[in-house]
Design a protein around this motif. Sequence first.
Motif, short mmCIF file in Angstrom:
data_model
loop_
_atom_site.label_atom_id
_atom_site.label_comp_id
_atom_site.label_asym_id
_atom_site.label_seq_id
_atom_site.Cartn_x
_atom_site.Cartn_y
_atom_site.Cartn_z
N ARG A 294 39.00 66.14 52.62
CA ARG A 294 40.01 67.17 52.38
C ARG A 294 41.35 66.51 52.06
O ARG A 294 41.66 65.46 52.60
CB ARG A 294 40.20 68.03 53.63
CG ARG A 294 38.93 68.76 54.03
CD ARG A 294 39.20 69.80 55.07
NE ARG A 294 39.80 70.95 54.41
CZ ARG A 294 40.66 71.76 54.99
NH1 ARG A 294 41.05 71.56 56.22
NH2 ARG A 294 41.17 72.79 54.33
N ALA B 48 45.36 66.30 45.16
CA ALA B 48 43.92 66.14 45.40
C ALA B 48 43.70 65.05 46.44
O ALA B 48 44.51 64.13 46.58
CB ALA B 48 43.22 65.76 44.10
N GLY C 133 38.79 72.09 49.65
CA GLY C 133 40.18 72.36 49.33
C GLY C 133 40.92 72.83 50.57
O GLY C 133 40.35 72.91 51.66
N LEU D 203 42.01 77.41 43.68
CA LEU D 203 42.37 76.10 43.18
C LEU D 203 43.83 76.03 42.74
O LEU D 203 44.36 74.96 42.52
CB LEU D 203 41.46 75.72 42.00
CG LEU D 203 39.99 75.58 42.36
CD1 LEU D 203 39.18 75.22 41.12
CD2 LEU D 203 39.78 74.53 43.43
N VAL E 257 42.96 70.32 46.26
CA VAL E 257 41.53 70.26 45.93
C VAL E 257 41.01 68.89 46.32
O VAL E 257 41.76 67.98 46.61
CB VAL E 257 41.27 70.55 44.43
CG1 VAL E 257 41.69 71.96 44.08
CG2 VAL E 257 41.98 69.54 43.55
N THR F 257 40.35 65.29 41.44
CA THR F 257 40.89 65.59 40.13
C THR F 257 40.76 64.38 39.22
O THR F 257 40.70 63.23 39.69
CB THR F 257 42.38 66.00 40.15
OG1 THR F 257 43.14 64.95 40.75
CG2 THR F 257 42.60 67.30 40.87
N PHE G 164 31.33 71.28 46.61
CA PHE G 164 32.75 71.54 46.42
C PHE G 164 33.04 72.93 46.98
O PHE G 164 32.43 73.90 46.56
CB PHE G 164 33.11 71.48 44.93
CG PHE G 164 32.89 70.13 44.34
CD1 PHE G 164 31.63 69.76 43.87
CD2 PHE G 164 33.91 69.22 44.25
CE1 PHE G 164 31.42 68.50 43.33
CE2 PHE G 164 33.71 67.96 43.71
CZ PHE G 164 32.47 67.60 43.25
N PRO H 221 36.22 75.75 48.32
CA PRO H 221 37.66 76.01 48.22
C PRO H 221 38.44 75.79 49.51
O PRO H 221 39.61 75.47 49.48
CB PRO H 221 37.75 77.47 47.78
CG PRO H 221 36.42 78.06 48.12
CD PRO H 221 35.42 76.94 48.12
#
Length: 141
Positions: free
Chosen positions: A60, A67, A93, A98, A103, A106, A132, A134
């Motif tokens: 995280r 990111a 995330g 997003l 996130v 990247t 992945f 959120p």
Amino acid sequence: PSLHAAIAGGSYTNDLSGQIQAAFNTGKDILFPAGTYYFNVIATSPFILTGQGSVNTFIRPYDSTRAAINYKLSGGGIGWSYNTIIRSVCFQGTSGTLTTGGVGFTYGNTDPTVYDTNDSFIGFVTFENCRFEPNKNSKIT
């Protein structure tokens, strides 16, 4: 000599950016044991990152405006960009969307309004058995 840069296992809420950036800077494969890791690093060379399962190893962003891993080409060219593999982790995330929070991963510039000509060379990353999400509350159990 060691072929791996191991990260101390466990679940953390503090910023591990310094320790994890140092592991990335070694150029060795990076092993993440089961746990939760909060950090923000910039990867400028190829790497292999391996966790202990996408339901066990969580990455995280510590700074929710960036990111956790920003994969940014250093110096142009595509020679190194074919070697990056990320396995068996869950990128989480920091919010439900997003656009309002950090996130997990990247390419190039984190800000999509800023384009660097080298950004187009960094799309060669293989994700194996990754998830992945959120935010941490959307974790699959």
